[in-house]
Design an enzyme around this catalytic site. Structure first.
Site, PDB file in Angstrom:
ATOM      1  N   HIS A 485       0.808  -1.225   0.000  1.00 51.15           N
ATOM      2  CA  HIS A 485       0.000   0.000   0.000  1.00 51.15           C
ATOM      3  C   HIS A 485       0.839   1.271   0.000  1.00 51.15           C
ATOM      4  O   HIS A 485       0.311   2.373  -0.138  1.00 51.15           O
ATOM      5  CB  HIS A 485      -0.952   0.028   1.190  1.00 51.15           C
ATOM      6  CG  HIS A 485      -2.267   0.685   0.881  1.00 51.15           C
ATOM      7  ND1 HIS A 485      -2.407   1.645  -0.095  1.00 51.15           N
ATOM      8  CD2 HIS A 485      -3.487   0.501   1.433  1.00 51.15           C
ATOM      9  CE1 HIS A 485      -3.661   2.037  -0.142  1.00 51.15           C
ATOM     10  NE2 HIS A 485      -4.347   1.362   0.768  1.00 51.15           N
ATOM     11  N   ASP A 489      -2.229   1.984  -4.896  1.00 52.38           N
ATOM     12  CA  ASP A 489      -3.495   2.293  -4.227  1.00 52.38           C
ATOM     13  C   ASP A 489      -4.576   1.327  -4.676  1.00 52.38           C
ATOM     14  O   ASP A 489      -4.419   0.589  -5.636  1.00 52.38           O
ATOM     15  CB  ASP A 489      -3.904   3.752  -4.480  1.00 52.38           C
ATOM     16  CG  ASP A 489      -3.957   4.053  -5.961  1.00 52.38           C
ATOM     17  OD1 ASP A 489      -3.873   5.236  -6.320  1.00 52.38           O
ATOM     18  OD2 ASP A 489      -4.076   3.109  -6.783  1.00 52.38           O
TER      19      ASP A 489
END
Lengths: 515, 397
Positions: A485, A489
């Site tokens: 992450h 995204d």
């Protein structure tokens, strides 16, 4: 007599010090003079007297009988003098120069101990002893030219030593190591890499007498040295019938637990493992983590430093499943075993070219992203040894058949445990087909330095509504993506997944992206 | 990232190759070949290892420290079994002079100059002559089992690589040097053979500083000894033959050629051999990776290894007798040194006045057994000035 003895002794030690490079003829003449000066009645006593062979560390055993025996080159009863010839060095070399002696006359040597170093033009060769025994005569000095095939040293060998004259094949007890066939993991014990056994010549001798393989004996000395006590203990234990502890225990417990965990491996055409056998532990069992498990501990600990996020979806595989028969026949014609995995891999590669950030790598501090040009897609495999992830290199330029062929090769090597480092390293993206064993959704752990991984569930026949609103049988497969992450995204992952999904749900669209 | 030390330790303990897969879950990008420092040793005896199928691997050193590299070479020779694999080890060093096992550093190298320039002089384990290394020089070591030892074959690999990739016509001469043209030497060879393993290493002059080399290898000519003598030769750099060549390119070229080559009797295309090979491995020669390396390194860099392994030699120098002893006299003194210790001090010139001769013999007697240094001649001269008891003391001043 005592005074003469003392005199003789000191002369001996003096002479021995300067002795190393003297010719033996001089030695013999010295002894002759010595005897005449001492006016001793020397009688060769024909009794076998323990000399330095049997008492390895005492080279100068002083006794009248001993000294009487020594100067004469006749061998005492119970020993014989063997001329150790200079072996052929190779390359047609006939003579070499002695550069250094590692032994001197009177030293005890064991088989394979270094005797001297010779040099021929550019090659420096270490000559090792073929026999156990005592060096009686050195034929050359340092810097002399020695001839191949001529005697190098004389070694006095004990008559019981059967290996003299025979090629050194059988030496069970003196074996320096033996090929390790199936033995997998050695728990804890540090042994030297080549399996070399550290012992003294005395221990080797005892082992040889009792026909013991030193490899079986547990060494408790420094660096795993086998001490005399260890050997004697082993002999005791053997005699009393108790099984002696072996230095490498086979990993049957680990194998058994692995069998309970994974009844079938995740290979496309799996060789069936025997059905899982339950293991009943009477009491708690302690085991240190080594080998594969240890590797997994480390890698997973490292991997969990990456902030993962998951994204899951289902894919309607009906069309692909219906095409399966045809695809299988076509692949067979090319000599390749078909499965869905190559399709998944190729579809992933096409999708990756639209989302290059998923085929990238970040450094430790996450300061730089490296977009990898080549799509090296890894496929997680469960083998008898554990989890291995070989990868198919450069999928972007391979056809589906080539991917399938490569995958077959990797699977075959993996099942044999013969994967090469090149196969295992350099991956940029991974797919894990846990569905071949079972399961739907999973949370896969990313393999650093990659940034994404996909776990594919099993294909189930489920009822779904079609376009017209009727319930039909659809073949549904779940996929669970995990990504880093920090640089990826959710939207990117979702779009990638949608694209991949569209390729699989409607394989015809892949034609659009054919290169 | 999995600790690199653990990879090495694990590979020391685990002979099975598939385990590698587990350890390399996180292929960190470097091709670490832990195809297992195999616990399977060679069989005792004369089993013909040339019939066992074997792989080839290339190790590339990441260190330019001569001691680390030599120590690693020695470590590999002593601790690895080459029955199932042949290894080529490629290394480079920062400037240094390397002499053969049985050579005399005083004869081979200009020790004073090198000390002032900060260039170390190192004794290696294999025989042969003295060489000068710097960053423009490439070293290749070929490790095999004793029976597979074949120098010509190894050098052929290099010659082929030079020919195919750089168009340089090189051939191997009877002394196992690689020659370009008629007589320009670009590579020298040395080897070491043991009971089970053997290695053959050679240098390759790519872009060495020839001036430095010449200055470094100018030894002392006033020494007689039976130590291995270096045979001087005309040298040239490979760069002079082909402007395009560089050490990095040469490494990949030779590496590829080596991995592709197959021995006689095995019928395989070069592609297949390359596929089957163990590829490249980057080596970081530290004690963490290779336990026991620090000890070897310490021994190699010790003073006694360099000086006290020297075979017997006699060095003769003129010594000016101090004025207080004799007027305007210079005597040639021959000092015989064995394994670094002074064995004998003799007068080498004729017609020396007996008083001076006696004095010199007396001092010489006192100096016997001490460690030899080039300053011994000055020491001798200064001792001649001293009164009786001080003259013969072991360490004066």
């Amino acid at each position: 007599m005592a005074a003469t003895a003392v005199l003789c002794y000191s002369r001996l030690s003096f002479l021995r010090f300067n002795f190393q490079y003297a010719r033996t003829a001089a030695v013999n003449s010295y002894w002759a003079r010595q005897h005449s000066s001492c006016k001793r009645q020397t009688q060769v006593v024909p009794g076998w007297h323990p000399c330095s062979i049997c008492i390895p560390r005492s080279k100068w055993v002083l006794s009248r009988k001993h000294r009487a025996d020594r100067p004469f080159h006749t061998t005492a009863v119970g020993h014989r003098l063997v001329s150790f010839l200079l072996a052929d060095i190779g390359e047609g070399i006939k003579e070499v120069v002695i550069k250094e002696w590692f032994v001197s006359e009177g030293d005890t040597v064991a088989q394979f101990d270094s005797i001297c170093e010779v040099q021929s033009d550019k090659a420096s060769v270490t000559i090792t002893s073929r026999y156990d025994g005592v060096i009686r005569k050195l034929f050359y000095d340092v810097d002399d030219t020695a001839f191949v095939g001529k005697p190098l040293v004389d070694i006095e060998v004990s008559k019981e030593d059967d290996s003299v004259g025979a090629e050194v094949q059988e030496g069970e007890a003196i074996s320096v190591g033996r090929p390790v066939e199936g033995a997998v993991i050695e728990p804890g014990n540090f042994t030297l890499p080549t399996g070399k056994i550290l012992t003294t010549p005395a221990v080797r001798r005892i082992a040889m007498e009792y026909k013991i393989d030193l490899y079986d004996v547990q060494g408790t000395g420094k660096d795993g040295r086998i001490l005399k006590e260890d050997l004697l203990q082993y002999i005791e234990r053997k005699k009393s019938g108790v099984k002696a502890p072996v230095s490498s225990t086979p990993t049957s417990p680990t194998v058994a637990t692995r069998q309970t965990a994974a009844p079938t491996p995740a290979l496309q055409a799996p060789p069936t493992l025997p059905p899982s056998i339950p293991v009943f532990l009477g009491e708690d069992k302690d085991e240190t983590i080594t080998g594969f498990q240890k590797a997994m501990v480390r890698s997973m600990t490292h991997a969990m430093k990456i902030p993962h996020f998951g994204y899951c979806d289902e894919i309607d595989m009906t069309i692909l499943v219906n095409m399966r028969k045809e695809l299988k026949a076509m692949a067979q014609a090319h000599g390749v075993r078909f499965s869905y995995m190559p399709v998944f891999i190729k579809a992933a590669s096409i999708a990756l070219s639209h989302f290059p950030v998923l085929n990238s790598s970040v450094d430790e501090k996450c300061e730089n992203i490296k977009y990898k040009a080549s799509h090296n897609i890894g496929v997680a495999m469960d083998t008898s040894e554990g989890l291995i992830v070989p990868n198919v290199k450069g999928v972007q330029r391979l056809t589906l058949l080539e991917v399938a062929a490569e995958l077959n090769r990797l699977q075959e090597l993996g099942s044999r445990g013969a994967l090469k480092t090149q196969d295992i390293t350099g991956g940029t993206f991974t797919l894990s087909n846990i569905g071949s064993i079972g399961g739907t959704y999973a949370k896969a752990v990313i393999l650093p330095p990659e940034v994404a991984i996909g776990a594919i569930g099993k294909i189930q026949a489920l009822p779904r509504f079609d376009a017209a609103g009727n319930v039909t049988k659809a073949h549904i497969m779940q996929v669970s993506w995990s990504a880093d992450h920090r640089i990826i995204d959710g939207a990117t992952m979702a779009r990638f997944s949608n694209l991949w999904k569209s390729f699989l749900e409607n394989p015809a669209t892949m034609i659009m992206h054919l290169k | 990232m999995m600790s690199l030390r653990n990879i090495a330790n694990m590979s020391l303990n685990i002979p099975l190759r598939a385990v590698v897969g587990g350890t390399n879950l996180l292929g960190s990008g470097t091709n670490l070949s832990n195809t297992g420092i195999v616990g399977c040793a060679t069989n005792v005896g004369t089993q013909d290892s040339s019939r066992i199928p074997f792989n080839r691997g290339v190790f590339i050193s990441q260190s330019t420290n001569i001691y680390s590299n030599l120590a690693f070479e020695d470590w590999l020779y002593k601790n690895w079994s080459f029955e199932k694999r042949n290894v080529m080890f490629i290394w480079q060093n920062s400037p240094c002079v390397v002499i053969g096992r049985h050579q005399n550093p005083y004869v081979e190298a200009n020790l004073q100059y090198l000390e002032s320039a900060g260039v170390p002089v190192v004794r290696r384990n294999s025989g042969g002559g003295a060489v000068y290394h710097d960053e423009g020089n490439l070293n290749c070591t070929f490790f095999t089992t004793r029976d597979r030892y074949n120098r010509k074959e190894n050098l052929e690999v290099i010659c082929q690589a030079l020919q195919e990739d750089f168009g340089i016509q090189a051939h191997v001469n009877h002394r196992d040097d690689i020659i370009i043209g008629q007589d320009f030497k670009v590579s020298g060879t040395a080897a070491k053979l043991g009971r089970q393993s053997a290695y053959h290493h050679c240098t390759l002059l790519v872009r060495t500083n020839k001036q430095q080399m010449k200055l470094a290898l100018q030894g002392d000519k006033n020494i007689q000894s039976k130590a291995t003598a270096s045979i001087p030769a005309l040298v040239m750099n490979l760069h002079d033959a082909n402007e395009d060549i560089s050490v990095q390119k040469l490494i990949s070229s030779i590496g590829r050629k080596y991995l592709e080559s197959s021995t006689k009797g095995i019928d395989a295309s070069s592609q297949q051999m390359y596929q089957l090979s163990n590829g490249y491995t980057l080596i970081n020669p530290t004690d963490d990776w290779f336990p026991g390396l620090a000890k070897v390194e310490a021994e190699l860099s010790s003073y006694s290894w360099l000086h006290n392994k020297t075979p017997r030699f006699t060095i003769t120098r003129p010594v000016t007798v101090p004025e207080c002893v004799a007027h305007n006299t210079t005597v040639n003194i021959a000092v015989q040194v064995y394994h670094g210790k002074v064995e004998d001090v003799k007068i080498a010139s004729q017609d020396v006045c007996p008083d001076v001769a006696d004095l010199i013999n007396e001092i010489g007697g006192a100096l016997k057994g001490s460690q030899y240094t080039p300053a011994i001649f000055n020491d001798l001269a200064s001792r001649m000035r001293l009164p009786q008891p001080l003259r013969n003391q072991r360490s004066v001043m």
